[in-house]
Design an enzyme around this catalytic site. Structure first.
Site, PDB file in Angstrom:
ATOM      1  N   GLU A 276      74.048  33.920  51.918  1.00 32.59           N
ATOM      2  CA  GLU A 276      73.275  33.135  50.946  1.00 32.59           C
ATOM      3  C   GLU A 276      74.141  32.682  49.771  1.00 32.59           C
ATOM      4  O   GLU A 276      73.856  31.672  49.145  1.00 32.59           O
ATOM      5  CB  GLU A 276      72.088  33.948  50.422  1.00 32.59           C
ATOM      6  CG  GLU A 276      70.932  34.032  51.412  1.00 32.59           C
ATOM      7  CD  GLU A 276      69.638  34.565  50.801  1.00 32.59           C
ATOM      8  OE1 GLU A 276      69.677  35.109  49.684  1.00 32.59           O
ATOM      9  OE2 GLU A 276      68.592  34.440  51.443  1.00 32.59           O
ATOM     10  N   HIS A 297      82.116  47.788  73.450  1.00 31.60           N
ATOM     11  CA  HIS A 297      81.738  47.638  74.857  1.00 31.60           C
ATOM     12  C   HIS A 297      80.876  46.398  75.066  1.00 31.60           C
ATOM     13  O   HIS A 297      80.202  46.267  76.079  1.00 31.60           O
ATOM     14  CB  HIS A 297      81.017  48.905  75.335  1.00 31.60           C
ATOM     15  CG  HIS A 297      81.886  50.122  75.225  1.00 31.60           C
ATOM     16  ND1 HIS A 297      82.537  50.691  76.307  1.00 31.60           N
ATOM     17  CD2 HIS A 297      82.265  50.854  74.152  1.00 31.60           C
ATOM     18  CE1 HIS A 297      83.252  51.736  75.903  1.00 31.60           C
ATOM     19  NE2 HIS A 297      83.105  51.848  74.594  1.00 31.60           N
ATOM     20  N   LYS A 411      60.971  26.718  55.084  1.00 27.80           N
ATOM     21  CA  LYS A 411      59.626  27.008  54.579  1.00 27.80           C
ATOM     22  C   LYS A 411      58.784  25.741  54.563  1.00 27.80           C
ATOM     23  O   LYS A 411      57.624  25.753  54.963  1.00 27.80           O
ATOM     24  CB  LYS A 411      59.704  27.588  53.161  1.00 27.80           C
ATOM     25  CG  LYS A 411      60.312  28.972  53.082  1.00 27.80           C
ATOM     26  CD  LYS A 411      60.267  29.494  51.656  1.00 27.80           C
ATOM     27  CE  LYS A 411      61.064  30.771  51.517  1.00 27.80           C
ATOM     28  NZ  LYS A 411      61.277  31.172  50.130  1.00 27.80           N
TER      29      LYS A 411
HETATM   30  O1  PA5 Z   1      68.259  36.399  47.736  1.00 24.63           O
HETATM   31  C1  PA5 Z   1      67.201  35.799  47.662  1.00 24.63           C
HETATM   32  O2  PA5 Z   1      66.843  35.264  46.611  1.00 24.63           O
HETATM   33  C2  PA5 Z   1      66.222  35.734  48.820  1.00 24.63           C
HETATM   34  O3  PA5 Z   1      66.746  36.144  50.012  1.00 24.63           O
HETATM   35  C3  PA5 Z   1      65.022  36.583  48.474  1.00 24.63           C
HETATM   36  O4  PA5 Z   1      65.447  37.881  48.226  1.00 24.63           O
HETATM   37  C4  PA5 Z   1      63.956  36.576  49.567  1.00 24.63           C
HETATM   38  O5  PA5 Z   1      63.651  35.265  49.928  1.00 24.63           O
HETATM   39  C5  PA5 Z   1      62.695  37.274  49.055  1.00 24.63           C
HETATM   40  O6  PA5 Z   1      62.239  36.643  47.900  1.00 24.63           O
HETATM   41  P1  PA5 Z   1      61.168  37.299  46.955  1.00 24.63           P
HETATM   42  O7  PA5 Z   1      61.692  38.558  46.400  1.00 24.63           O
HETATM   43  O8  PA5 Z   1      60.935  36.257  45.895  1.00 24.63           O
HETATM   44  O9  PA5 Z   1      59.925  37.552  47.781  1.00 24.63           O
END
Ligand code: PA5
Length: 426
Positions: A276, A297, A411
């Site tokens: 990310e 393996h 999304k």
């Molecule tokens: O790193 C990030 O921002 C995302 O991966 C969030 O952690 C994930 O989408 C969950 O989001 P939230 O805590 O708002 O539910």
């Protein structure tokens, strides 16, 4: 924790030093993109002490009235917790009073339905965790689990067993928690999801599971002392520089390797952190992980002999709590007497060393992270090391390491298919 870079050809590293140090400076002076999400850097020494006490009190209550805490969250609101939980727990015979079970980290009706059945005769509490407070996966899971816990205990008692960790002021979860009167904990504005395990996100469930959160914070503090040093000898900066050097030399994939299966969720946390943070604007090193020797393996073949576009970062654990010595067998039908008197950890270590030699020979550069042992403090130090490294590495790569615009795309398409109002023209 020690980092060994000797299995990488460092002849060109000097030419990356200036960029690495400038990127580190940008990170530490908050002078780059995403600088409003750098609260995690000083969090080890600058945190809400009153909330920390409340977290411990809530954990104590959960231990008094529950055998299970369902931790509901996804991404950064899930992976750091599970990484530390699994790494610190026993494989089979956990001595914990409270077991952590996870929900809202996918959308499987099979999983949730089985979980609801499993919980029927258990005493349990819920910790619903979402920074935004609007994420679909945990929201759906919480709707079911809230109904179940209210049915089991009645609304009044259920309210005392539900803890919400979310934004201090906004989001659907905050509104719901305030309306229902749940105890709430805060995901700070200036800490992004994948860096949030140091906040109440990680601290409450880990404390409820009996993990020493004072030691966890101490590990972050030690990590901060070591990995914010302004020097090219700082291993977090060097790791970032070497990653970028290898990437420019055609290494597009980084494989995080462990030889201790308890670390497998550390790898999942690491994958989110690097994917990310770096995977944007058409750039990035693809993070994958293997659990050895199991995966030797299977994908071991590809690492040894496939396309030469990868490098490895191996996590070694020097001292395990438990070990076994291999016995002599009088018949030796399995031919293993040559190992008699040797420990399993010795054999595992030779497997790691042998694999490293073979992979380096096969043109797979190899970085080694050596953890003294696996506990909450060492894991926090490791987390902090990777967090500084990803900030430096992302800036070197020329991206904003602290946003995740790509996560929104799926999304929109999913909401359109589901008929969510407002997404008709996506
Ligand atoms: O790193 C990030 O921002 C995302 O991966 C969030 O952690 C994930 O989408 C969950 O989001 P939230 O805590 O708002 O539910």
């Amino acid at each position: 924790m020690k980092i060994d870079f000797t299995k990488v050809n460092l002849d060109n590293l000097n030419s990356y030093e200036e960029k690495a140090m400038t990127s580190f400076e940008t990170l530490m002076t908050k002078g780059g993109e995403g600088n409003d999400f750098l609260g995690w850097i000083d969090r080890p020494i600058d945190y809400d002490k009153e909330e920390f006490v409340r977290i411990k009190e809530a954990a104590k209550r959960i231990n008094e009235n529950s055998d299970v805490l369902v931790s509901i969250g996804i991404g950064g609101s899930y992976l750091g917790i599970k990484a530390c939980d699994v790494a610190c727990d026993s494989y089979f015979a956990s001595d914990r009073k409270v077991k952590l079970i996870y929900a809202g980290n996918q959308i499987s009706g099979q999983y949730l339905s089985e979980l609801l059945d499993f919980l029927k005769d258990k005493d349990y509490s819920l910790n619903v965790i979402s920074k935004s407070g609007t994420t679909t996966e945990p929201a759906i899971a919480f709707r079911f689990l809230k109904e179940a816990i209210e049915e089991k205990y009645g609304k009044e008692e259920a309210r005392k067993r539900i803890y919400a960790t979310t934004d201090k002021a906004k989001g659907a979860l905050k509104e719901l928690a305030d309306a229902e009167g749940y105890e709430t904990f805060v995901v700070p504005d200036d800490i992004g999801g994948r860096f949030s395990v140091i906040s109440a996100v990680g601290l409450l469930p880990l404390a409820a599971a009996g993990i020493d959160i004072d030691a966890f914070m101490e590990g972050f503090k030690e990590g901060r002392d070591i990995y914010t040093e302004k020097s090219f000898d700082n291993p977090a900066i060097k790791y970032a520089a070497i990653r970028n050097m290898l990437h420019e030399d055609g290494k597009d994939i980084e494989v995080l390797v462990n030889y201790e299966a308890k670390l497998r969720y550390i790898a999942e946390w690491w994958k989110q952190l690097f994917a990310e943070s770096e995977g944007k604007d058409g750039k990035g090193i693809f993070p994958v992980s293997v659990n050895n020797t199991t995966d030797l393996h299977s994908v071991g073949q590809m690492i040894q002999d496939g396309k030469r576009n990868l490098f490895e970062t191996v996590i070694e654990v020097e001292n395990q709590e438990r070990d076994l010595v291999i016995n002599e067998d009088k018949d030796n039908l399995d031919g293993l007497n040559y190992l008699a008197g040797k420990t399993m950890s010795f054999v595992n270590k030779q497997a790691m060393e042998g694999t490293t030699i073979a992979h380096v020979k096969g043109n797979v550069p190899n970085i080694r992270i050596i953890m003294d042992k696996v506990d909450a403090k060492e894991i926090a130090k490791l987390f902090y090391f990777f967090e500084i490294a990803v900030g430096v590495s992302g800036y070197m790569l020329g991206v904003n390491p602290f946003n995740q615009p790509g996560v929104e795309e799926y999304k929109g398409q999913m909401f359109k298919l589901l008929g969510k109002p407002g997404y008709e023209n996506k």
